[in-house]
Design an enzyme around this catalytic site. Structure first.
Site, PDB file in Angstrom:
ATOM      1  N   GLY A  71       0.496  -1.629  -0.069  1.00  0.00           N
ATOM      2  CA  GLY A  71      -0.533   0.004   0.171  1.00  0.00           C
ATOM      3  C   GLY A  71       1.026   1.573   0.383  1.00  0.00           C
ATOM      4  O   GLY A  71       0.675   2.160  -0.581  1.00  0.00           O
ATOM      5  N   THR A  72       1.715   0.889   0.609  1.00  0.00           N
ATOM      6  CA  THR A  72       2.488   2.428   0.973  1.00  0.00           C
ATOM      7  C   THR A  72       3.283   2.895  -1.004  1.00  0.00           C
ATOM      8  O   THR A  72       2.772   4.150  -1.027  1.00  0.00           O
ATOM      9  CB  THR A  72       3.967   2.513   2.176  1.00  0.00           C
ATOM     10  OG1 THR A  72       2.922   1.779   3.241  1.00  0.00           O
ATOM     11  CG2 THR A  72       4.925   3.133   1.981  1.00  0.00           C
ATOM     12  N   ASN A 151      -7.877   3.990   8.564  1.00  0.00           N
ATOM     13  CA  ASN A 151      -6.870   2.591   9.852  1.00  0.00           C
ATOM     14  C   ASN A 151      -7.315   3.053  11.340  1.00  0.00           C
ATOM     15  O   ASN A 151      -6.797   2.154  11.980  1.00  0.00           O
ATOM     16  CB  ASN A 151      -5.558   2.837   8.743  1.00  0.00           C
ATOM     17  CG  ASN A 151      -4.921   4.150   9.428  1.00  0.00           C
ATOM     18  OD1 ASN A 151      -5.503   5.521   8.617  1.00  0.00           O
ATOM     19  ND2 ASN A 151      -3.695   3.949   9.639  1.00  0.00           N
ATOM     20  N   GLN A 179      -7.223   0.208   3.848  1.00  0.00           N
ATOM     21  CA  GLN A 179      -8.238  -0.522   4.360  1.00  0.00           C
ATOM     22  C   GLN A 179      -9.085  -1.238   4.133  1.00  0.00           C
ATOM     23  O   GLN A 179      -9.911  -2.328   4.778  1.00  0.00           O
ATOM     24  CB  GLN A 179      -8.560   0.225   6.140  1.00  0.00           C
ATOM     25  CG  GLN A 179      -7.050   1.111   6.661  1.00  0.00           C
ATOM     26  CD  GLN A 179      -7.015  -0.747   7.859  1.00  0.00           C
ATOM     27  OE1 GLN A 179      -7.903  -1.794   7.880  1.00  0.00           O
ATOM     28  NE2 GLN A 179      -5.206  -0.782   8.350  1.00  0.00           N
ATOM     29  N   ALA A 200      -2.037  -6.490   0.011  1.00  0.00           N
ATOM     30  CA  ALA A 200      -2.419  -8.171   0.247  1.00  0.00           C
ATOM     31  C   ALA A 200      -2.254  -8.702   1.758  1.00  0.00           C
ATOM     32  O   ALA A 200      -3.776  -9.053   2.689  1.00  0.00           O
ATOM     33  CB  ALA A 200      -1.205  -8.684  -0.575  1.00  0.00           C
ATOM     34  N   HIS A 201      -1.637  -8.111   2.464  1.00  0.00           N
ATOM     35  CA  HIS A 201      -1.704  -8.400   3.936  1.00  0.00           C
ATOM     36  C   HIS A 201      -3.124  -7.798   5.071  1.00  0.00           C
ATOM     37  O   HIS A 201      -3.148  -8.364   6.293  1.00  0.00           O
ATOM     38  CB  HIS A 201      -0.379  -7.385   4.738  1.00  0.00           C
ATOM     39  CG  HIS A 201       0.126  -6.576   5.180  1.00  0.00           C
ATOM     40  ND1 HIS A 201      -0.464  -6.172   6.619  1.00  0.00           N
ATOM     41  CD2 HIS A 201      -0.218  -5.401   4.028  1.00  0.00           C
ATOM     42  CE1 HIS A 201      -0.205  -4.617   6.692  1.00  0.00           C
ATOM     43  NE2 HIS A 201       0.053  -4.393   5.157  1.00  0.00           N
ATOM     44  N   THR A 237      12.656  -6.652 -10.497  1.00  0.00           N
ATOM     45  CA  THR A 237      12.188  -8.189 -11.262  1.00  0.00           C
ATOM     46  C   THR A 237      10.141  -8.515 -10.333  1.00  0.00           C
ATOM     47  O   THR A 237      10.183  -8.230  -9.583  1.00  0.00           O
ATOM     48  CB  THR A 237      12.887  -9.363 -10.419  1.00  0.00           C
ATOM     49  OG1 THR A 237      14.428  -9.360 -11.146  1.00  0.00           O
ATOM     50  CG2 THR A 237      12.469 -10.385 -10.918  1.00  0.00           C
ATOM     51  N   CYS A 318       4.185   5.863  19.036  1.00  0.00           N
ATOM     52  CA  CYS A 318       4.226   6.663  20.125  1.00  0.00           C
ATOM     53  C   CYS A 318       6.043   6.560  19.693  1.00  0.00           C
ATOM     54  O   CYS A 318       7.071   5.347  18.772  1.00  0.00           O
ATOM     55  CB  CYS A 318       4.050   5.335  21.020  1.00  0.00           C
ATOM     56  SG  CYS A 318       5.544   5.227  22.637  1.00  0.00           S
TER      57      CYS A 318
HETATM   58  N1  PLP Z   1      -2.638   3.203   3.865  1.00  0.00           N
HETATM   59  C1  PLP Z   1      -3.557   2.951   4.527  1.00  0.00           C
HETATM   60  C2  PLP Z   1      -5.050   3.227   5.448  1.00  0.00           C
HETATM   61  C3  PLP Z   1      -2.935   1.611   6.095  1.00  0.00           C
HETATM   62  O1  PLP Z   1      -3.909   0.814   6.750  1.00  0.00           O
HETATM   63  C4  PLP Z   1      -2.194   1.186   5.472  1.00  0.00           C
HETATM   64  C5  PLP Z   1      -1.019   0.261   6.367  1.00  0.00           C
HETATM   65  O2  PLP Z   1      -1.190   0.529   8.141  1.00  0.00           O
HETATM   66  C6  PLP Z   1      -0.934   1.723   4.691  1.00  0.00           C
HETATM   67  C7  PLP Z   1      -1.064   2.247   3.567  1.00  0.00           C
HETATM   68  C8  PLP Z   1       0.189   0.941   4.322  1.00  0.00           C
HETATM   69  O3  PLP Z   1       0.423  -0.489   3.450  1.00  0.00           O
HETATM   70  P1  PLP Z   1       0.886  -1.386   3.213  1.00  0.00           P
HETATM   71  O4  PLP Z   1       1.218  -2.016   4.544  1.00  0.00           O
HETATM   72  O5  PLP Z   1       1.030  -2.484   2.271  1.00  0.00           O
HETATM   73  O6  PLP Z   1       3.208  -0.522   2.910  1.00  0.00           O
END
Ligand code: PLP
Length: 385
Positions: A71-72, A151, A179, A200-201, A237, A318
């Protein structure tokens, strides 16, 4: 007694069916998907089959799926890609005030580089104020970013209205659906978004893989340059095993909250005195419950619950034992002192009613003991993902 995992918003366990689907790609099917020989073609076929499944599940076409490391990366690519500009060009961006750091930080970086950034406010429950958002987006803006669901609070945003406002101004919309994807039916083609990020996680798949869905991938320049994989949108890759696992996890999604909403409501009916659910009046993800525990620092409570065998997270970030109130909570008007006293409970597919009841009892015990000063202050707890 087994520990009880109630932190599914942070990450989920890999589903056994997902692991089984991935296994051959961590063993005999190890080929490089970009090579023309038989091993490579085998890997390519698996990657493209995974792409087709992900596209189908999320209502996109396969050519709109760019696999990423999660996601990031997908969020960063959308923000930097859609807002890329020639030197000296004026860039204006509108982003929701409660976006995840994966969107917020790249937007702040754009601001440091000279972009005009406007943060769209939310109401007291954390729902984006659509009227104000519509008044803020302007023709010529490079990007609007609003997440599908938050989140921290689990609040689901009114994406249809948001997308309509962005469309009226001709502004490309990025939706962080990281989320939301585990719980809501998401149809990218109907959403009116330019791009959408998924990981995916969060949906019982492996860590380190996700995708950016892009209406027109050509409009989103790559973050990573190199061998030109993913049709030039993401070099490196290809993570075939990850993509196969992502697809297997996506295909298990039902698009509903199954029993999670019921269990969340059960928990919230059992809250001890002094504990209240935040944003309970808003539309929320089904398994998500953010609890304000009056007068008790979240990091202490998280560690006390951990000692009793319950995994939940603090709703604050934190560092070195000093918790920072979440920008999400302060944006929705919660005083900083209260924002340091919230824990996030996130229920998963396999959570049981008995676990929820045991948690409610443990919460009462731990909060009571901390209030009475009976528990020593432990070192530190992590932030909210
Ligand atoms: N966006 C949201 C709303 C999330 O909750 C998260 C992960 O906590 C991310 C992006 C980042 O995703 P990733 O952990 O796959 O990089």
């Amino acid at each position: 007694m087994d520990s009880v995992y109630l932190d599914h918003a942070a990450t989920t366990p890999v589903d056994p069916a997902v692991r089984a689907a991935m296994e051959p790609h961590l063993g005999p099917l190890f080929g490089n998907a970009s090579e023309p020989h038989a091993r490579g073609r085998e890997a390519r076929a698996a990657l493209e089959a995974a792409r087709a499944v992900v596209a189908e599940v999320f209502g996109a076409s396969p050519r709109q799926v760019v696999f990423t490391s999660g996601g990031t990366e997908a969020d960063n690519q959308a923000v930097f890609g859609l807002a890329s500009a020639a030197p000296g060009e004026h860039v204006r961006v509108v982003a929701g005030a409660v976006e995840h750091p994966a969107v917020r930080e790249p937007v702040r970086m754009l601001e440091r580089r000279g972009a005009e950034v406007v943060w769209a406010p939310v109401d007291g429950d954390g729902t984006i104020d659509v009227t104000r958002f519509a008044g803020l987006v302007r023709e010529g803006d490079r990007l609007a970013a609003v997440m599908a669901a938050n989140n921290v609070t689990g609040v689901v945003q009114p994406l249809e209205e948001v997308a309509e406002a962005a469309r009226r101004s001709g502004v490309p919309l990025h939706v962080d659906a990281v989320q939301a994807a585990a719980s809501l039916p998401l149809r990218f083609s109907h959403m009116g978004a330019e791009t959408m990020a998924i990981s995916a996680h969060k949906l019982y798949g492996p860590k380190g893989v996700g995708c950016l869905l892009a209406r027109d991938p050509e409009r989103v320049p790559p973050l990573l340059l190199g061998g030109g994989q993913e049709r030039g949108r993401r070099s490196g890759t290809e993570n075939v095993a990850g993509a196969v696992g992502f697809a297997a996890a996506a295909s298990l999604l039902t698009g509903s909250g199954d029993r999670r909403a019921e269990l969340r409501d059960r928990l919230e009916r059992r809250l001890p005195p002094g504990v209240r659910a935040v944003s309970a009046g808003a539309q929320r993800l089904p398994g998500h419950s953010l609890l304000h525990v009056a007068g008790i620092r979240a990091e202490l409570l998280v560690l006390a619950l951990d000692r009793e065998g319950f995994a939940v997270s603090a709703g604050s970030a934190c560092a070195a034992g000093e918790s920072e109130p979440s920008h999400v909570l302060t944006a929705q008007g919660m005083p900083a002192a209260d924002a340091r006293c919230v824990i996030r409970v996130s229920i998963g597919r396999h959570t049981t009613a008995a676990e929820v009841d045991r948690f409610a009892d443990a919460l009462a015990r731990c909060a009571g003991a901390l209030a009475a000063g009976a528990l020593a202050a432990p070192a530190a707890a992590g932030g909210v993902r």
